[in-house]
Design a protein around this motif. Structure first.
Motif, PDB file in Angstrom:
ATOM      1  N   GLU A   1      -3.600   4.637   1.573  1.00  0.00           N
ATOM      2  CA  GLU A   1      -2.355   3.897   1.373  1.00  0.00           C
ATOM      3  C   GLU A   1      -1.230   4.451   2.241  1.00  0.00           C
ATOM      4  O   GLU A   1      -0.445   3.689   2.827  1.00  0.00           O
ATOM      5  N   LEU A   2      -1.140   5.764   2.354  1.00  0.00           N
ATOM      6  CA  LEU A   2      -0.096   6.369   3.180  1.00  0.00           C
ATOM      7  C   LEU A   2      -0.316   6.092   4.664  1.00  0.00           C
ATOM      8  O   LEU A   2       0.647   5.986   5.437  1.00  0.00           O
ATOM      9  N   ALA A   3      -1.576   5.961   5.075  1.00  0.00           N
ATOM     10  CA  ALA A   3      -1.896   5.727   6.486  1.00  0.00           C
ATOM     11  C   ALA A   3      -1.873   4.252   6.865  1.00  0.00           C
ATOM     12  O   ALA A   3      -1.996   3.919   8.046  1.00  0.00           O
TER      13      ALA A   3
ATOM     14  N   LEU B   1     -16.798  13.142  -7.667  1.00  0.00           N
ATOM     15  CA  LEU B   1     -16.678  12.042  -6.704  1.00  0.00           C
ATOM     16  C   LEU B   1     -15.441  11.195  -6.962  1.00  0.00           C
ATOM     17  O   LEU B   1     -14.731  10.808  -6.020  1.00  0.00           O
ATOM     18  N   LEU B   2     -15.150  10.863  -8.217  1.00  0.00           N
ATOM     19  CA  LEU B   2     -13.987  10.014  -8.508  1.00  0.00           C
ATOM     20  C   LEU B   2     -12.679  10.746  -8.204  1.00  0.00           C
ATOM     21  O   LEU B   2     -11.703  10.122  -7.792  1.00  0.00           O
ATOM     22  N   THR B   3     -12.670  12.060  -8.401  1.00  0.00           N
ATOM     23  CA  THR B   3     -11.473  12.824  -8.039  1.00  0.00           C
ATOM     24  C   THR B   3     -11.260  12.793  -6.529  1.00  0.00           C
ATOM     25  O   THR B   3     -10.132  12.591  -6.046  1.00  0.00           O
ATOM     26  N   VAL B   4     -12.319  12.962  -5.767  1.00  0.00           N
ATOM     27  CA  VAL B   4     -12.229  12.864  -4.308  1.00  0.00           C
ATOM     28  C   VAL B   4     -11.753  11.473  -3.894  1.00  0.00           C
ATOM     29  O   VAL B   4     -10.952  11.324  -2.965  1.00  0.00           O
ATOM     30  N   SER B   5     -12.230  10.452  -4.601  1.00  0.00           N
ATOM     31  CA  SER B   5     -11.831   9.085  -4.270  1.00  0.00           C
ATOM     32  C   SER B   5     -10.334   8.880  -4.463  1.00  0.00           C
ATOM     33  O   SER B   5      -9.707   8.092  -3.751  1.00  0.00           O
ATOM     34  N   GLN B   6      -9.740   9.597  -5.432  1.00  0.00           N
ATOM     35  CA  GLN B   6      -8.298   9.473  -5.659  1.00  0.00           C
ATOM     36  C   GLN B   6      -7.510  10.012  -4.469  1.00  0.00           C
ATOM     37  O   GLN B   6      -6.507   9.426  -4.054  1.00  0.00           O
ATOM     38  N   PHE B   7      -7.950  11.127  -3.905  1.00  0.00           N
ATOM     39  CA  PHE B   7      -7.330  11.640  -2.685  1.00  0.00           C
ATOM     40  C   PHE B   7      -7.507  10.626  -1.553  1.00  0.00           C
ATOM     41  O   PHE B   7      -6.586  10.402  -0.760  1.00  0.00           O
TER      42      PHE B   7
ATOM     43  N   GLY C   1       2.714  12.634  -9.593  1.00  0.00           N
ATOM     44  CA  GLY C   1       2.652  13.936  -8.948  1.00  0.00           C
ATOM     45  C   GLY C   1       1.235  14.299  -8.542  1.00  0.00           C
ATOM     46  O   GLY C   1       0.354  13.441  -8.408  1.00  0.00           O
ATOM     47  N   ILE C   2       1.006  15.587  -8.378  1.00  0.00           N
ATOM     48  CA  ILE C   2      -0.321  16.057  -7.985  1.00  0.00           C
ATOM     49  C   ILE C   2      -1.359  15.743  -9.050  1.00  0.00           C
ATOM     50  O   ILE C   2      -2.557  15.620  -8.767  1.00  0.00           O
ATOM     51  N   GLY C   3      -0.879  15.535 -10.290  1.00  0.00           N
ATOM     52  CA  GLY C   3      -1.802  15.211 -11.367  1.00  0.00           C
ATOM     53  C   GLY C   3      -2.520  13.884 -11.164  1.00  0.00           C
ATOM     54  O   GLY C   3      -3.628  13.699 -11.679  1.00  0.00           O
ATOM     55  N   TRP C   4      -1.867  12.954 -10.437  1.00  0.00           N
ATOM     56  CA  TRP C   4      -2.552  11.682 -10.179  1.00  0.00           C
ATOM     57  C   TRP C   4      -3.774  11.916  -9.304  1.00  0.00           C
ATOM     58  O   TRP C   4      -4.811  11.274  -9.483  1.00  0.00           O
ATOM     59  N   LEU C   5      -3.651  12.845  -8.369  1.00  0.00           N
ATOM     60  CA  LEU C   5      -4.749  13.123  -7.438  1.00  0.00           C
ATOM     61  C   LEU C   5      -5.879  13.906  -8.094  1.00  0.00           C
ATOM     62  O   LEU C   5      -7.051  13.652  -7.832  1.00  0.00           O
ATOM     63  N   THR C   6      -5.519  14.844  -8.945  1.00  0.00           N
ATOM     64  CA  THR C   6      -6.529  15.746  -9.506  1.00  0.00           C
ATOM     65  C   THR C   6      -6.936  15.385 -10.932  1.00  0.00           C
ATOM     66  O   THR C   6      -7.839  16.013 -11.494  1.00  0.00           O
ATOM     67  N   GLY C   7      -6.265  14.376 -11.506  1.00  0.00           N
ATOM     68  CA  GLY C   7      -6.547  14.019 -12.891  1.00  0.00           C
ATOM     69  C   GLY C   7      -7.728  13.080 -13.050  1.00  0.00           C
ATOM     70  O   GLY C   7      -8.602  12.978 -12.171  1.00  0.00           O
TER      71      GLY C   7
ATOM     72  N   TYR D   1       0.827  -1.208   0.000  1.00  0.00           N
ATOM     73  CA  TYR D   1       0.000   0.000   0.000  1.00  0.00           C
ATOM     74  C   TYR D   1       0.862   1.259   0.000  1.00  0.00           C
ATOM     75  O   TYR D   1       0.680   2.157  -0.829  1.00  0.00           O
ATOM     76  N   PHE D   2       1.796   1.334   0.952  1.00  0.00           N
ATOM     77  CA  PHE D   2       2.570   2.562   1.131  1.00  0.00           C
ATOM     78  C   PHE D   2       3.405   2.886  -0.112  1.00  0.00           C
ATOM     79  O   PHE D   2       3.445   4.026  -0.567  1.00  0.00           O
ATOM     80  N   LEU D   3       4.052   1.860  -0.668  1.00  0.00           N
ATOM     81  CA  LEU D   3       4.885   2.097  -1.849  1.00  0.00           C
ATOM     82  C   LEU D   3       4.038   2.402  -3.083  1.00  0.00           C
ATOM     83  O   LEU D   3       4.500   3.097  -3.997  1.00  0.00           O
ATOM     84  N   ALA D   4       2.811   1.874  -3.122  1.00  0.00           N
ATOM     85  CA  ALA D   4       1.911   2.218  -4.230  1.00  0.00           C
ATOM     86  C   ALA D   4       1.590   3.712  -4.194  1.00  0.00           C
ATOM     87  O   ALA D   4       1.570   4.386  -5.235  1.00  0.00           O
ATOM     88  N   ALA D   5       1.347   4.246  -3.001  1.00  0.00           N
ATOM     89  CA  ALA D   5       1.092   5.678  -2.879  1.00  0.00           C
ATOM     90  C   ALA D   5       2.326   6.482  -3.258  1.00  0.00           C
ATOM     91  O   ALA D   5       2.234   7.505  -3.951  1.00  0.00           O
ATOM     92  N   TRP D   6       3.497   6.014  -2.808  1.00  0.00           N
ATOM     93  CA  TRP D   6       4.745   6.697  -3.141  1.00  0.00           C
ATOM     94  C   TRP D   6       4.952   6.724  -4.655  1.00  0.00           C
ATOM     95  O   TRP D   6       5.361   7.747  -5.225  1.00  0.00           O
ATOM     96  N   ALA D   7       4.681   5.614  -5.320  1.00  0.00           N
ATOM     97  CA  ALA D   7       4.846   5.555  -6.778  1.00  0.00           C
ATOM     98  C   ALA D   7       3.873   6.510  -7.477  1.00  0.00           C
ATOM     99  O   ALA D   7       4.234   7.175  -8.458  1.00  0.00           O
ATOM    100  N   LYS D   8       2.644   6.577  -6.987  1.00  0.00           N
ATOM    101  CA  LYS D   8       1.664   7.493  -7.583  1.00  0.00           C
ATOM    102  C   LYS D   8       2.160   8.932  -7.517  1.00  0.00           C
ATOM    103  O   LYS D   8       2.095   9.690  -8.494  1.00  0.00           O
TER     104      LYS D   8
END
Length: 288
Positions: A223-225, A211-217, A181-187, A169-176
């Motif tokens: 994953e980080l938590a 909703l799907l953009t919020v789900s990305q955050f 970058g921030i584009g993964w979260l807002t894209g 989980y943690f490394l998946a978030a790191w890779a994203k």
């Protein structure tokens, strides 16, 4: 002397957490679950790997491990030999016989199977926990169903598997964040996933603006938590792990991605021997 007296207890505490004893009956159940999944993986989840036996050699891009070990490129003889040898070894290993010899055999063969699978441009990150479990289980030795005998070796095997699950989980978030970058979260990552392989539920969620953009955050935050699972009490930890399973159930229900090997490895957090005992109406054998 004062420094030594402070360092030694710290090391003992760390070793105690890493090797906290678990009943051997838990190892027996988890081991059977893992080896039976290997069988299911060969014949159901990744049967497409056998097709790599006839893929043109120029498409082969060996992973780093394969390059370091100078492993040969897949051939029909190699791929089919690994398949049948692994299938037979995993079936016997699931019975608990020759846990060290067969355990190491299954690990080596499955690792080769994964190298054959992932050396053509696509690497699945849901295999880490399972591979660590396959490497750790042979170190435990014999374990009988129903045995309540505590085992530090068994505790270590489960703990390193748990660490690999959380690292996934943690490394998946790191890779994203590293590559996207921030584009993964807002894209439109989740939107593309829904359009490509979504279900009716995914389509329903995609119709809700933002909703799907919020789900990305939410996914990256989750994953980080994920390492926090080690900081809570045992009963709360079971609820957290149940939340992990619920997360994957929602992912499958929306974009049909299963993470099956990861879900199997995640059972290392659970008292699986209790579930089996209740299912079979058995009592724990405290004499072994």
């Amino acid at each position: 002397m004062g420094t030594v007296s402070l360092v030694r207890p710290a090391r003992a505490a760390a070793g105690g957490w890493l090797c906290a004893p678990v009943p051997l009956g838990r190892i027996a159940v988890f081991r059977t679950l893992v080896y039976l999944f290997v069988v299911a993986d060969l014949v159901y989840f990744t049967p497409w790997v056998r097709a790599h036996a006839t893929v043109p050699a120029e498409l082969y891009r060996p992973l780093l491990v394969a390059r370091v070990l100078h492993l040969p490129a897949p051939t029909p003889a190699l791929v089919h030999a690994v398949f049948w040898a692994l299938l037979g070894a995993a079936l016997v290993a699931a019975t608990g016989r020759w846990p060290r010899a067969l355990g190491w055999t299954v690990f080596v063969l499955y690792a080769e199977w994964m190298l054959v699978a992932m050396s053509y441009g696509k690497v699945d990150h849901d295999r880490l926990g399972l591979l660590v479990a396959l490497a750790a289980l042979p170190t435990v030795g014999r374990a009988r169903f129903g045995s309540a005998e505590p085992s530090a070796a068994g505790g270590w095997a489960l703990r390193v598997t748990q660490l690999a699950v959380v690292a996934t989980y943690f490394l998946a978030a790191w890779a994203k964040l590293r590559f996207g970058g921030i584009g993964w979260l807002t894209g439109a990552t989740m939107t593309r996933a829904v359009l490509r392989r979504g279900t009716w539920l995914g389509g329903l969620l995609a119709g809700v603006p933002g909703l799907l953009t919020v789900s990305q955050f939410g996914i990256v935050a989750f994953e980080l938590a994920s390492p926090a699972v080690f900081l809570v009490r045992e009963r709360v930890r079971y609820l957290v792990v149940a939340g992990f399973y619920l997360f994957h159930a929602l992912v499958f229900a929306t974009v049909t991605i299963a993470f099956a090997p990861h879900l199997v490895a995640m059972a290392s957090f659970l008292p699986v021997e209790r579930a089996v005992s209740r299912l079979l109406g058995c009592h724990t054998d405290s004499s072994r």
